[in-house]
Write an enzyme that holds these catalytic residues in place. Structure first.
Site, short mmCIF file in Angstrom:
data_model
loop_
_atom_site.label_atom_id
_atom_site.label_comp_id
_atom_site.label_asym_id
_atom_site.label_seq_id
_atom_site.Cartn_x
_atom_site.Cartn_y
_atom_site.Cartn_z
N SER A 120 0.82 -1.21 0.00
CA SER A 120 0.00 0.00 0.00
C SER A 120 0.85 1.26 0.00
O SER A 120 1.92 1.30 0.60
CB SER A 120 -0.88 -0.01 1.25
OG SER A 120 -1.40 1.27 1.50
N ARG A 179 -17.31 5.60 7.43
CA ARG A 179 -17.04 4.38 8.22
C ARG A 179 -17.40 4.66 9.68
O ARG A 179 -16.61 5.24 10.43
CB ARG A 179 -15.56 3.99 8.11
CG ARG A 179 -15.16 3.67 6.67
CD ARG A 179 -13.71 3.23 6.55
NE ARG A 179 -13.33 3.14 5.15
CZ ARG A 179 -12.08 3.13 4.71
NH1 ARG A 179 -11.07 3.20 5.57
NH2 ARG A 179 -11.81 3.05 3.42
N LYS A 252 -7.40 -0.72 -9.73
CA LYS A 252 -8.06 -1.48 -8.65
C LYS A 252 -9.32 -0.77 -8.18
O LYS A 252 -9.28 0.44 -7.89
CB LYS A 252 -7.09 -1.65 -7.48
CG LYS A 252 -7.69 -2.30 -6.23
CD LYS A 252 -6.62 -2.59 -5.19
CE LYS A 252 -7.15 -3.28 -3.95
NZ LYS A 252 -7.74 -2.39 -2.96
N HIS A 276 -13.04 -2.82 -2.19
CA HIS A 276 -12.21 -2.36 -1.08
C HIS A 276 -12.64 -3.04 0.24
O HIS A 276 -12.62 -2.43 1.31
CB HIS A 276 -12.32 -0.83 -0.95
CG HIS A 276 -11.05 -0.15 -0.50
ND1 HIS A 276 -10.24 0.55 -1.35
CD2 HIS A 276 -10.47 -0.03 0.72
CE1 HIS A 276 -9.22 1.06 -0.67
NE2 HIS A 276 -9.33 0.71 0.59
N ASP A 307 -10.43 -9.17 -5.45
CA ASP A 307 -10.43 -9.27 -3.98
C ASP A 307 -11.77 -8.84 -3.43
O ASP A 307 -12.64 -8.39 -4.16
CB ASP A 307 -9.28 -8.50 -3.33
CG ASP A 307 -9.47 -7.00 -3.29
OD1 ASP A 307 -10.60 -6.50 -3.13
OD2 ASP A 307 -8.44 -6.29 -3.39
C1 FNR Z 1 -7.56 -2.08 2.91
N1 FNR Z 1 -7.56 -1.97 1.52
C2 FNR Z 1 -6.68 -1.13 0.90
N2 FNR Z 1 -6.67 -1.04 -0.46
C3 FNR Z 1 -5.79 -0.23 -1.10
O1 FNR Z 1 -5.80 -0.18 -2.32
N3 FNR Z 1 -4.89 0.50 -0.36
C4 FNR Z 1 -4.85 0.48 1.00
O2 FNR Z 1 -4.04 1.15 1.61
C5 FNR Z 1 -5.79 -0.34 1.66
N4 FNR Z 1 -5.82 -0.40 3.03
C6 FNR Z 1 -6.69 -1.26 3.67
C7 FNR Z 1 -6.68 -1.35 5.05
C8 FNR Z 1 -7.50 -2.27 5.68
C9 FNR Z 1 -7.45 -2.35 7.18
C10 FNR Z 1 -8.35 -3.11 4.93
C11 FNR Z 1 -9.21 -4.15 5.60
C12 FNR Z 1 -8.38 -3.00 3.57
C13 FNR Z 1 -8.42 -2.85 0.70
C14 FNR Z 1 -7.73 -4.16 0.37
O3 FNR Z 1 -6.72 -3.98 -0.57
C15 FNR Z 1 -8.74 -5.16 -0.23
O4 FNR Z 1 -9.42 -4.56 -1.28
C16 FNR Z 1 -9.72 -5.65 0.83
O5 FNR Z 1 -9.05 -5.94 2.04
C17 FNR Z 1 -10.47 -6.88 0.34
O6 FNR Z 1 -11.48 -7.23 1.25
P1 FNR Z 1 -11.32 -8.45 2.30
O7 FNR Z 1 -11.20 -9.70 1.51
O8 FNR Z 1 -10.10 -8.13 3.10
O9 FNR Z 1 -12.55 -8.38 3.14
#
Ligand code: FNR
Length: 383
Positions: A120, A179, A252, A276, A307
């Site tokens: 990230s 959120r 994405k 996300h 994802d």
């Molecule tokens: C994320 N996700 C995310 N995506 C991204 O592009 N950059 C980021 O910095 C973050 N940070 C982030 C923090 C946290 C705590 C979570 C839970 C998610 C989204 C991540 O890449 C992905 O899309 C999701 O986590 C997919 O959902 P599940 O399978 O984790 O429920």
């Protein structure tokens, strides 16, 4: 698997429950309240995050027998690189709120299982350090596209120099979603100086400050907020991004056929179908519901990652059978990080891959590349 059956789970990985919902419960319990809110939190009512998982229940696997599955090939070719497994760690920011080892520990855990990782932009560890920890295992860089083009170009340049092999630009988060858990606690990690390591180590970012980033964290956080996202972006801007790099550009956060087409028309080399993890739009379409349409639209022309909701081997099988090239694991690996650092990440990934490998073989496939929709039946066809 054999080791677990022979020695019992307590001998192999005592801190990491195998069952996905138990893993989630144990990890959430181990977090402090603010971290729990941030990681668990979904947009609004939380229904998007919930439906990401329930959407998988509507696809059933139709196993076929006696198909010679003694040895199985899990590898996948992505942008000319051979991945040992068709799985990647999704970009998850601010990991120091979960474990002191943060993204470095995740990288070490993932690399030890030959699982590639997408880092990230808002990591607590500079991208150069994580790139190094990945060694020879492929790493991609997820970009939050700043309104400051010079800063954006600098991130891309640094990622290239550090050996990252693709730029994944996240388009669903020009602003952070509604959120309730974070709002209730009045907590966002960045405002406490967490998750901004790539900014504070960047010369372009530092040129905006008249002080050391550590010294005036409030003003640093404000500068970060000003430079984080750009809600004025349109598809035409993607061409500028493409011009900054020779690396593949993956978009994405795609949830519709029309956007998948636009991404390809504007030069993207691929997309990640994702909402996300249900953190942005309350009651958005579940990511899995969007996948078949995107595959129909651009599956023959571009890379498709997926994802949002992957929790088990059967889930990985389902998205690959529906036409995704790569399954991104999100929350589960950071649950492993929370419970046991790099070891925890490695254990969660190794369990998921073992589960996937067995599901693949028992469904009658000896090669990931042979998976297609024939492996599945949708609930609506079962009546
Ligand atoms: C994320 N996700 C995310 N995506 C991204 O592009 N950059 C980021 O910095 C973050 N940070 C982030 C923090 C946290 C705590 C979570 C839970 C998610 C989204 C991540 O890449 C992905 O899309 C999701 O986590 C997919 O959902 P599940 O399978 O984790 O429920």
């Amino acid at each position: 698997v054999t080791e677990i059956y022979v020695n019992g789970l307590a001998e192999v990985s005592p801190d990491i429950p195998i069952e996905p919902s138990e893993l989630e419960t144990a990890a959430l319990e181990a977090m402090d309240e603010t971290a729990r809110g941030y990681v668990e939190g979904g947009a609004g009512s939380g229904k998007t995050a919930e439906s990401n998982e329930t959407a998988f229940d509507r696809w059933r696997i139709e196993p076929e027998m006696l198909r010679g599955v003694e040895s199985r090939d899990l590898s996948a070719a992505v942008f000319g690189t051979e991945f040992d497994v068709p799985v990647m760690c999704a970009p998850i920011g601010c990991q120091s709120i979960l474990h002191d080892g943060a993204e470095r520990a995740s990288a070490e855990g993932a690399a030890s299982e030959d699982v590639p990782l997408c880092l990230s932009t808002v990591s607590s560890t500079p991208l150069e350090e994580v790139g190094e920890a990945m060694g020879d295992v492929p790493a991609w860089f997820q970009l939050y596209w700043s309104p400051d083009r010079e800063l954006t170009a600098s991130f891309i340049d640094r990622a290239e120099q550090a050996g990252y092999e693709a730029i994944v630009v996240t388009v669903d988060t020009p602003i952070v979603g509604w959120r309730p858990q974070d709002l209730q606690q009045g907590y966002l990690p960045y405002l406490h100086g967490t998750g901004i390591a790539n900014y504070t180590t960047d010369d372009v970012f530092r040129s905006y400050l008249d002080h050391d980033p550590e010294e005036n964290t409030l003003s640093t956080a404000q500068t970060f907020l000003d430079l984080f996202g750009d809600a004025s972006l349109t598809w035409d801007d993607l061409e500028w991004l493409h011009d900054q790099t020779d690396l593949p550009v993956v978009v994405k956060g795609i949830l519709s056929q029309a956007d998948a087409r636009r991404a390809v028309e504007h030069g993207a080399d691929g997309v990640v179908v994702s909402n996300h993890g249900g953190r942005q739009v309350d009651r958005s379409v579940a990511a899995l519901e969007a996948l078949p349409g995107v595959v129909d639209e651009i599956g023959d022309e571009a890379f498709i990652g997926f994802d949002s909701g992957i929790r088990s081997g059967a889930d990985i099988l389902t998205v690959l059978a529906l036409g995704a090239d790569l399954a991104f694991v999100g929350r589960p690996y950071v649950y492993g990080l929370t419970l046991d650092g790099a070891e925890g990440v490695a254990t969660v990934l190794s369990n998921l891959l073992a589960d996937f490998d067995l599901s693949l073989g028992l469904s009658g496939y000896d090669d990931v590349a042979k998976l297609d929709r024939e492996a599945l039946v949708h609930e609506s066809a079962l009546q």
